[in-house]
Design a protein around this motif. Sequence first.
Motif, PDB file in Angstrom:
ATOM      1  N   LEU A  51       0.844  -1.206   0.000  1.00  0.00           N
ATOM      2  CA  LEU A  51       0.000   0.000   0.000  1.00  0.00           C
ATOM      3  C   LEU A  51       0.876   1.251   0.000  1.00  0.00           C
ATOM      4  O   LEU A  51       1.943   1.258   0.605  1.00  0.00           O
ATOM      5  N   THR A  52       0.408   2.302  -0.661  1.00  0.00           N
ATOM      6  CA  THR A  52       1.024   3.613  -0.493  1.00  0.00           C
ATOM      7  C   THR A  52       0.307   4.293   0.681  1.00  0.00           C
ATOM      8  O   THR A  52      -0.719   3.805   1.158  1.00  0.00           O
ATOM      9  N   GLN A  55      -3.286   5.226  -0.128  1.00  0.00           N
ATOM     10  CA  GLN A  55      -4.066   3.983  -0.223  1.00  0.00           C
ATOM     11  C   GLN A  55      -4.348   3.422   1.177  1.00  0.00           C
ATOM     12  O   GLN A  55      -5.442   2.896   1.442  1.00  0.00           O
ATOM     13  N   TYR A  56      -3.358   3.536   2.059  1.00  0.00           N
ATOM     14  CA  TYR A  56      -3.527   3.108   3.463  1.00  0.00           C
ATOM     15  C   TYR A  56      -4.645   3.912   4.119  1.00  0.00           C
ATOM     16  O   TYR A  56      -5.479   3.356   4.849  1.00  0.00           O
ATOM     17  N   LEU A  87      -6.566   6.163  -8.101  1.00  0.00           N
ATOM     18  CA  LEU A  87      -6.047   5.485  -6.905  1.00  0.00           C
ATOM     19  C   LEU A  87      -6.886   4.238  -6.595  1.00  0.00           C
ATOM     20  O   LEU A  87      -6.343   3.162  -6.329  1.00  0.00           O
ATOM     21  N   LEU A  88      -8.205   4.385  -6.643  1.00  0.00           N
ATOM     22  CA  LEU A  88      -9.096   3.256  -6.347  1.00  0.00           C
ATOM     23  C   LEU A  88      -9.000   2.184  -7.428  1.00  0.00           C
ATOM     24  O   LEU A  88      -9.125   0.983  -7.134  1.00  0.00           O
ATOM     25  N   ARG A  90      -6.288   1.435  -9.026  1.00  0.00           N
ATOM     26  CA  ARG A  90      -5.067   0.675  -8.723  1.00  0.00           C
ATOM     27  C   ARG A  90      -5.322  -0.298  -7.577  1.00  0.00           C
ATOM     28  O   ARG A  90      -4.826  -1.415  -7.566  1.00  0.00           O
ATOM     29  N   MET A  91      -6.124   0.144  -6.600  1.00  0.00           N
ATOM     30  CA  MET A  91      -6.435  -0.736  -5.463  1.00  0.00           C
ATOM     31  C   MET A  91      -7.360  -1.873  -5.890  1.00  0.00           C
ATOM     32  O   MET A  91      -7.366  -2.939  -5.273  1.00  0.00           O
TER      33      MET A  91
END
Lengths: 155, 155
Positions: A51-52, A55-56, A87-88, A90-91
Amino acid sequence: MHNIIVCYICTVKLMQMKDLLHLSEQVCFPVYVLAKEIISHYKPFLDGLDLTYPQYLVMLTLWENDKQTVNELGEKLTLDSGTLTPLLKRMEVKEFVSRIRSSKDERVVHVSLTDKGKLLKEKAACVPGQLMESMNVSIEDLTILKNIITKISKK
Amino acid sequence: MHNIIVCYICTVKLMQMKDLLHLSEQVCFPVYVLAKEIISHYKPFLDGLDLTYPQYLVMLTLWENDKQTVNELGEKLTLDSGTLTPLLKRMEVKEFVSRIRSSKDERVVHVSLTDKGKLLKEKAACVPGQLMESMNVSIEDLTILKNIITKISKK
DNA sequence: AGCAACCAAATTGTGCACAATATAATTGTG
DNA sequence: CACAATTATATTGTGCACAATTTGGTTGCT
């Protein structure tokens, strides 16, 4: 504790008008540096979770309250969709979250934890403790920092 | 001032183990948000100078001490060449700085203010005051914030 | 002198961060 | 019911931020 307080009072009292212009520079820059420092302290622990830091933050928000819209996440984290959408995604590729468009209101996208995302909470439990150790800061100092930021930010 | 101190002491004493575990999140996230808040408060004033916040930091550094190497700027601002090189090139296009490779050691690039860059200092003089007003924060609070960050960061 | 360390910038690649705009769906009003 | 206003997300474009690598230059050692 007492020394710190005395120091504050002395600094405030000794300040001259001339310094006023200079002070805000010396305050804003340290905040900017501290924010980067904190993220770099998180990095080694978050790397282990894949996680970045932003993202965390999303995971923390979802662990507390699963299934939220992009809008709700954005408000809590003060991030807009231009930041959150990629970002989401990528998650989602990493299978920590799923993004499902609402059938009731098709403008809305619900973000939920996958099983893998829920499981990650266990692994992340030790992060706060590890971070505190890595930053090597006393609870008193952190509390002072927390309180003063809360006071300044709430405007 | 006295109320704040009492508040710190009470908060520390009343803290439970559960809160302790999450203290890092209660501090780190606010710092990250505050840094973004501050930059957004700068924006309207810096827009008038045609500078971004990191570019403004470079200008502050050069106004204080003209002609520095990329390395020196990077150390003072905690930024690496991957950030500074493109940033300085954009500032060169705007003619605020000039980048001249050293003839003695051709690995080194000296960054200097242009006349336009020097002149900008006058226009920037009112920024700190405007920012303080825009943030609506007392000098006492800023001083406390600065001191606690200095203490935490110096590690 | 010759060559291995070392050093300073630049480059490349990934990931935020945010403003501005676009797209599409919903709601409110007459 | 039509249609303007609003809302939620996505897209696009610019600018950091940093890790890793590359390039070219300098220094120290034998």
